[in-house]
Design a protein around this motif. Structure first.
Motif, PDB file in Angstrom:
ATOM      1  N   THR A 125       0.842  -1.199   0.000  1.00  0.00           N
ATOM      2  CA  THR A 125       0.000   0.000   0.000  1.00  0.00           C
ATOM      3  C   THR A 125       0.876   1.247   0.000  1.00  0.00           C
ATOM      4  OG1 THR A 125      -1.735  -1.208   1.183  1.00  0.00           O
ATOM      5  CG2 THR A 125      -1.867   1.191   1.227  1.00  0.00           C
ATOM      6  N   ARG A 126       1.939   1.239   0.792  1.00  0.00           N
ATOM      7  CA  ARG A 126       2.863   2.383   0.843  1.00  0.00           C
ATOM      8  C   ARG A 126       3.678   2.514  -0.440  1.00  0.00           C
ATOM      9  NH1 ARG A 126       5.122   1.576   6.981  1.00  0.00           N
ATOM     10  NH2 ARG A 126       3.233   2.294   8.014  1.00  0.00           N
ATOM     11  N   ILE A 127       4.227   1.392  -0.892  1.00  0.00           N
ATOM     12  CA  ILE A 127       5.093   1.418  -2.080  1.00  0.00           C
ATOM     13  C   ILE A 127       4.345   1.960  -3.297  1.00  0.00           C
ATOM     14  CG2 ILE A 127       6.247  -0.075  -3.781  1.00  0.00           C
ATOM     15  CD1 ILE A 127       7.077  -1.824  -1.305  1.00  0.00           C
ATOM     16  N   LEU A 128       3.103   1.521  -3.473  1.00  0.00           N
ATOM     17  CA  LEU A 128       2.327   1.941  -4.638  1.00  0.00           C
ATOM     18  C   LEU A 128       1.508   3.213  -4.372  1.00  0.00           C
ATOM     19  CD1 LEU A 128       1.166  -1.555  -5.921  1.00  0.00           C
ATOM     20  CD2 LEU A 128       2.995  -0.102  -6.841  1.00  0.00           C
ATOM     21  N   ARG A 129       1.686   3.774  -3.155  1.00  0.00           N
ATOM     22  CA  ARG A 129       1.005   5.012  -2.775  1.00  0.00           C
ATOM     23  C   ARG A 129      -0.511   4.913  -2.975  1.00  0.00           C
ATOM     24  NH1 ARG A 129       5.158   5.862  -5.962  1.00  0.00           N
ATOM     25  NH2 ARG A 129       3.952   6.642  -7.697  1.00  0.00           N
ATOM     26  N   LEU A 130      -1.075   3.818  -2.473  1.00  0.00           N
ATOM     27  CA  LEU A 130      -2.519   3.591  -2.592  1.00  0.00           C
ATOM     28  C   LEU A 130      -3.252   4.275  -1.444  1.00  0.00           C
ATOM     29  CD1 LEU A 130      -2.383  -0.226  -3.448  1.00  0.00           C
ATOM     30  CD2 LEU A 130      -2.491   1.710  -5.045  1.00  0.00           C
ATOM     31  N   GLU A 132      -6.001   3.154  -0.081  1.00  0.00           N
ATOM     32  CA  GLU A 132      -6.429   2.112   0.850  1.00  0.00           C
ATOM     33  C   GLU A 132      -5.797   0.787   0.450  1.00  0.00           C
ATOM     34  OE1 GLU A 132     -10.777   0.814  -0.746  1.00  0.00           O
ATOM     35  OE2 GLU A 132     -10.644   2.778   0.202  1.00  0.00           O
ATOM     36  N   ALA A 133      -5.712  -0.092   1.415  1.00  0.00           N
ATOM     37  CA  ALA A 133      -5.065  -1.385   1.192  1.00  0.00           C
ATOM     38  C   ALA A 133      -5.895  -2.245   0.248  1.00  0.00           C
ATOM     39  CB  ALA A 133      -4.886  -2.113   2.523  1.00  0.00           C
ATOM     40  N   PRO A 134      -5.232  -2.946  -0.671  1.00  0.00           N
ATOM     41  CA  PRO A 134      -5.957  -3.862  -1.545  1.00  0.00           C
ATOM     42  C   PRO A 134      -6.529  -5.015  -0.725  1.00  0.00           C
ATOM     43  CG  PRO A 134      -3.646  -3.649  -2.211  1.00  0.00           C
ATOM     44  CD  PRO A 134      -3.811  -2.919  -0.939  1.00  0.00           C
ATOM     45  N   LYS A 135      -7.748  -5.400  -1.016  1.00  0.00           N
ATOM     46  CA  LYS A 135      -8.393  -6.511  -0.319  1.00  0.00           C
ATOM     47  C   LYS A 135      -9.018  -7.437  -1.335  1.00  0.00           C
ATOM     48  CE  LYS A 135      -9.289  -3.929   3.838  1.00  0.00           C
ATOM     49  NZ  LYS A 135     -10.215  -3.181   4.617  1.00  0.00           N
TER      50      LYS A 135
END
Length: 169
Positions: A125-130, A132-135
């Protein structure tokens, strides 16, 4: 494109970028099959879903999480069958394919090959600057495999070419 193979839930993620840079998520999803359906129908549904994802996003390469030994043999067999479908989907289109162990992906994403699923999800989530977290976790794992290949795949290909076997497939 990264794939976290599974017979019931198969995570798929597409990222764009280059080694040393965070990358950008292009797409993420989970292909689901009915656990009550016959095996052949489930494998076909998985193949159809992967084929559609490949056609929609046209990645340059496919990276698949390598099957690892578990205590539940039935689970390993299903995951191995899903992995085979995933590798075939990429190869069918002539795309370079690679496999990474879960610990290789965790080390690439978290700096620790023993990271847990929550740590992988947090870091991807941090690396791809999202926002919200993928679920579910299968989706985050697929993105982790994609980023792992983005960052490590070029080096693996150069090492394999130097060794004379033409690179990862």
């Amino acid at each position: 494109m990264g794939i976290d193979p599974g017979l019931t839930r198969c995570g798929v993620g597409v990222v764009e970028g280059r080694p040393g840079a965070p990358g950008t998520m292009i797409a993420v999803g989970v292909i689901r099959t009915d656990p009550k359906a016959p095996l052949a129908d489930r494998l076909l549904a998985l193949d159809d879903g992967l084929r559609a994802f490949l056609e929609d996003h046209q990645p340059e390469a496919v990276a698949v999480e390598r099957v690892f030994s578990q205590h539940n043999v039935a689970s390993v067999i299903g995951t191995a069958q899903a992995s085979g479908i995933a590798l075939l989907a990429g190869a069918r289109l002539g795309l370079p394919t690679a496999t990474y162990t879960p610990s290789e992906a965790k080390a690439a994403i978290c700096g620790n090959g023993a990271a847990d699923k929550q740590q992988v999800t947090t870091m991807i989530t941090r690396i791809l600057r999202l926002k919200e977290a993928p679920k579910p976790a299968d989706a985050a794992d697929a993105l982790a495999i994609a980023v792992c290949h983005l960052w490590r795949g070029g080096m693996k290909a150069r090492l394999a070419a130097a060794a004379g076997n033409g690179g990862p497939r």
